[in-house]
Write a protein that holds these residues in place. Sequence first.
Motif, mmCIF file in Angstrom:
data_model
loop_
_atom_site.group_PDB
_atom_site.id
_atom_site.type_symbol
_atom_site.label_atom_id
_atom_site.label_comp_id
_atom_site.label_asym_id
_atom_site.label_seq_id
_atom_site.Cartn_x
_atom_site.Cartn_y
_atom_site.Cartn_z
ATOM 1 N N TYR A 1 -4.306 8.552 -1.844
ATOM 2 C CA TYR A 1 -3.000 8.416 -2.495
ATOM 3 C C TYR A 1 -2.714 9.661 -3.335
ATOM 4 N N THR B 1 0.429 12.229 -2.838
ATOM 5 C CA THR B 1 1.419 12.393 -3.901
ATOM 6 C C THR B 1 1.215 13.696 -4.684
ATOM 7 N N ARG C 1 -1.223 14.969 -6.432
ATOM 8 C CA ARG C 1 -1.866 14.912 -7.753
ATOM 9 C C ARG C 1 -3.194 15.670 -7.637
ATOM 10 N N ARG D 1 -5.604 -2.722 -7.292
ATOM 11 C CA ARG D 1 -4.513 -2.900 -8.251
ATOM 12 C C ARG D 1 -5.021 -2.666 -9.680
ATOM 13 N N GLN E 1 -3.886 0.478 -12.147
ATOM 14 C CA GLN E 1 -3.295 0.206 -13.452
ATOM 15 C C GLN E 1 -4.105 0.859 -14.567
ATOM 16 N N GLY F 1 -3.238 4.468 -14.817
ATOM 17 C CA GLY F 1 -1.841 4.762 -15.103
ATOM 18 C C GLY F 1 -0.996 5.173 -13.912
ATOM 19 N N TYR F 2 -1.410 4.825 -12.717
ATOM 20 C CA TYR F 2 -0.590 5.142 -11.548
ATOM 21 C C TYR F 2 0.560 4.138 -11.456
ATOM 22 N N PRO F 3 1.653 4.535 -10.816
ATOM 23 C CA PRO F 3 2.824 3.646 -10.745
ATOM 24 C C PRO F 3 2.567 2.418 -9.877
ATOM 25 N N GLU F 4 3.384 1.422 -10.109
ATOM 26 C CA GLU F 4 3.247 0.150 -9.385
ATOM 27 C C GLU F 4 3.314 0.325 -7.864
ATOM 28 N N ASP F 5 4.125 1.276 -7.372
ATOM 29 C CA ASP F 5 4.256 1.443 -5.923
ATOM 30 C C ASP F 5 2.970 1.949 -5.286
ATOM 31 N N ALA F 6 2.046 2.434 -6.086
ATOM 32 C CA ALA F 6 0.777 2.911 -5.552
ATOM 33 C C ALA F 6 -0.043 1.771 -4.967
#
Length: 85
Positions: A14, A18, A20, A68, A72, A75-80
């Motif tokens: 991921y 993205t 990162r 999940r 969290q 601090g990755y976004p919810e869509d991850a």
Amino acid sequence: MEYGSQIMIAIFHYAVDTERYEDCAQIKEVLQKYNIDSNQDMEDYRTYFWRLGMSGDTAIANLNHYLREALQSIGYPEDAVSISL
């Protein structure tokens, strides 16, 4: 480390997707330290458990939950959470 390797690999991919790059470098360093292949698939993961005399069914069934929580906590976004394992 082996138990959570599939989660770390999913987060690594991921992070690559993205862009990162700092996260990628840190995760790759940990993967290399523990000799974990970043291309490990679910069959490899299950085989690891078999070598230990376990089925791995519980770990595999809970991977999305573990993913999940891991996302969290960093601090990755919810869509991850939609990334595939």
